[in-house]
Design an enzyme around this catalytic site. Sequence first.
Site, short mmCIF file in Angstrom:
data_model
loop_
_atom_site.label_atom_id
_atom_site.label_comp_id
_atom_site.label_asym_id
_atom_site.label_seq_id
_atom_site.Cartn_x
_atom_site.Cartn_y
_atom_site.Cartn_z
N CYS A 3 0.87 -1.19 0.00
CA CYS A 3 0.00 0.00 0.00
C CYS A 3 0.90 1.23 0.00
O CYS A 3 2.10 1.12 -0.30
CB CYS A 3 -0.98 -0.02 1.18
N ARG A 9 -3.26 -0.58 5.50
CA ARG A 9 -3.84 -1.67 4.71
C ARG A 9 -2.93 -2.87 4.54
O ARG A 9 -3.34 -4.01 4.80
CB ARG A 9 -4.27 -1.13 3.33
N ASP A 116 -8.05 3.96 1.13
CA ASP A 116 -7.10 4.34 2.16
C ASP A 116 -7.87 4.81 3.40
O ASP A 116 -8.59 5.81 3.34
CB ASP A 116 -6.23 5.48 1.61
#
Length: 147
Positions: A3, A9, A116
Site C-alpha cells: 500500500c 492496509r 485508504d
Amino acid sequence: MVCLGNICRSPLAEGILEAKVDPKHVIVDSAGTAGYHIGEPPDERSVQVAKKYGIDISGQRCRQFVIDDFSRFDRIYVMDHSNYQALVSQATTAYEKNKIKLLLEETDLGVVEVPDPYYGGRDGFEKVYALINSACEAIARKISTDG
Ligand code: 4NP
C-alpha cells in the site's frame, strides 16, 4: 502486499493472508510505496481491528518496497491504482510488471480498490478488513489448489 504507507492496509493484508496459508510453503510480507513511516509499527486502528478477529500484527515494522522485491516474490498485490502505478513505474521487465495485481481483482465484489482508511474513522478499518479478508480467502484457496 503493498500500500502507500505500510501502516494501515498492507500490514492487515500480510497478517490476514499469513493466517490462511501454510507458512512452510508460503512467505507473506508487506511494504509501502512511500517511506514516511519506515521502522514504525502498524497504525493502532489496524492493530485493533486485526486483534478483534484474532490476528496479531503488532510485531510488524514498516518498510518501503525495494526493487529486489520483484525477484523475491512471485505475486505482488497492491491496494489501489496509485500503488499499482508506483510499482509499475519501477518494474524493468514485463515479467516483473505481470507480478503486480490489484488485490481485489481476486474477488468478485465489484470494487477494485481497498480505500485508504488513514484519514477516516474506525469504521473505515472494519470495511478495509472485510475487503482484504475476502481477497485473502480467494488467494489462499487458489494457492491450496494450484500450489
Ligand atoms: P496505508 O495508509 O497506505 O494503508 O498504510 C496510509 C498511511 C499513511 C499515510 C497515507 C496512507 N501517510 O500519508 O502518512
